[in-house]
Write a protein that holds these residues in place. Sequence first.
Motif, mmCIF file in Angstrom:
data_model
loop_
_atom_site.group_PDB
_atom_site.id
_atom_site.type_symbol
_atom_site.label_atom_id
_atom_site.label_comp_id
_atom_site.label_asym_id
_atom_site.label_seq_id
_atom_site.Cartn_x
_atom_site.Cartn_y
_atom_site.Cartn_z
ATOM 1 N N VAL A 225 0.837 -1.201 0.000
ATOM 2 C CA VAL A 225 0.000 0.000 0.000
ATOM 3 C C VAL A 225 0.872 1.252 0.000
ATOM 4 C CG1 VAL A 225 -1.682 1.315 1.346
ATOM 5 C CG2 VAL A 225 -1.986 -1.135 1.039
ATOM 6 N N ALA A 226 1.971 1.216 0.733
ATOM 7 C CA ALA A 226 2.881 2.366 0.764
ATOM 8 C C ALA A 226 3.484 2.614 -0.623
ATOM 9 C CB ALA A 226 3.982 2.138 1.792
ATOM 10 N N LYS A 227 3.855 1.541 -1.314
ATOM 11 C CA LYS A 227 4.383 1.681 -2.676
ATOM 12 C C LYS A 227 3.316 2.255 -3.608
ATOM 13 C CE LYS A 227 7.823 -1.995 -2.516
ATOM 14 N NZ LYS A 227 8.220 -3.310 -3.068
ATOM 15 N N GLN A 228 2.078 1.780 -3.440
ATOM 16 C CA GLN A 228 0.974 2.267 -4.269
ATOM 17 C C GLN A 228 0.744 3.757 -4.018
ATOM 18 O OE1 GLN A 228 -2.740 0.297 -3.487
ATOM 19 N NE2 GLN A 228 -3.840 1.464 -5.027
ATOM 20 N N ALA A 229 0.794 4.164 -2.770
ATOM 21 C CA ALA A 229 0.580 5.580 -2.433
ATOM 22 C C ALA A 229 1.699 6.449 -2.995
ATOM 23 C CB ALA A 229 0.486 5.748 -0.922
ATOM 24 N N LYS A 230 2.931 5.964 -2.899
ATOM 25 C CA LYS A 230 4.071 6.723 -3.420
ATOM 26 C C LYS A 230 3.952 6.896 -4.935
ATOM 27 C CE LYS A 230 9.099 6.778 -3.471
ATOM 28 N NZ LYS A 230 10.328 6.079 -3.094
ATOM 29 N N LEU A 231 3.589 5.824 -5.631
ATOM 30 C CA LEU A 231 3.417 5.886 -7.080
ATOM 31 C C LEU A 231 2.271 6.836 -7.440
ATOM 32 C CD1 LEU A 231 4.242 4.740 -9.865
ATOM 33 C CD2 LEU A 231 2.492 2.995 -9.519
ATOM 34 N N ALA A 232 1.189 6.773 -6.673
ATOM 35 C CA ALA A 232 0.043 7.649 -6.943
ATOM 36 C C ALA A 232 0.413 9.115 -6.757
ATOM 37 C CB ALA A 232 -1.120 7.275 -6.029
ATOM 38 N N SER B 171 0.456 11.906 -9.597
ATOM 39 C CA SER B 171 -0.689 12.780 -9.290
ATOM 40 C C SER B 171 -2.013 12.117 -9.641
ATOM 41 C CB SER B 171 -0.556 14.118 -10.020
ATOM 42 O OG SER B 171 0.604 14.786 -9.612
ATOM 43 N N ASP B 172 -2.117 10.844 -9.312
ATOM 44 C CA ASP B 172 -3.332 10.067 -9.586
ATOM 45 C C ASP B 172 -4.185 10.031 -8.323
ATOM 46 O OD1 ASP B 172 -5.282 8.245 -10.274
ATOM 47 O OD2 ASP B 172 -3.887 6.798 -11.163
ATOM 48 N N MET B 173 -5.199 10.888 -8.277
ATOM 49 C CA MET B 173 -6.020 11.029 -7.084
ATOM 50 C C MET B 173 -6.807 9.757 -6.779
ATOM 51 S SD MET B 173 -6.706 12.884 -4.560
ATOM 52 C CE MET B 173 -6.209 14.540 -4.937
ATOM 53 N N LEU B 174 -7.286 9.061 -7.801
ATOM 54 C CA LEU B 174 -8.073 7.851 -7.587
ATOM 55 C C LEU B 174 -7.226 6.758 -6.933
ATOM 56 C CD1 LEU B 174 -10.885 6.756 -7.939
ATOM 57 C CD2 LEU B 174 -10.241 5.960 -10.209
ATOM 58 N N ARG B 175 -5.999 6.572 -7.412
ATOM 59 C CA ARG B 175 -5.098 5.583 -6.796
ATOM 60 C C ARG B 175 -4.718 5.993 -5.374
ATOM 61 N NH1 ARG B 175 -0.673 3.416 -11.166
ATOM 62 N NH2 ARG B 175 -2.115 2.129 -12.335
ATOM 63 N N VAL C 71 -7.783 4.127 1.511
ATOM 64 C CA VAL C 71 -8.806 3.189 1.979
ATOM 65 C C VAL C 71 -8.165 1.850 2.351
ATOM 66 C CG1 VAL C 71 -10.850 1.880 1.266
ATOM 67 C CG2 VAL C 71 -10.679 4.313 0.741
ATOM 68 N N SER C 72 -7.222 1.395 1.548
ATOM 69 C CA SER C 72 -6.518 0.151 1.850
ATOM 70 C C SER C 72 -5.721 0.271 3.148
ATOM 71 C CB SER C 72 -5.579 -0.224 0.703
ATOM 72 O OG SER C 72 -6.304 -0.476 -0.464
#
Length: 76
Positions: free
Chosen positions: A28-35, A39-43, A49-50
């Motif tokens: 989840v931390a990797k996903q948040a960093k990538l988002a 600048s992907d607000m949905l991700r 949420v995750s």
Amino acid sequence: MSKAKGFKKSRSGLYLSIATTAFGAVSVAKQAKLARTESDMLRLIDAAVSAAAIATGLAILYRELKRLGDDDVLLG
């Protein structure tokens, strides 16, 4: 088979569940960093949420572990 069913409620089973859940936090931390970099607000919302689900899961597992420890004291 009955040993496998009881494993989830055992102390070692709870520790394994906590470790597995915490390992999911890395993803989840990797996903948040990538988002954030894209600048992907949905991700980013999905990652938030995750993360909340992981935090709730860890809290529930900790409560079960504590409850299991309380039961051990009463039996001993």
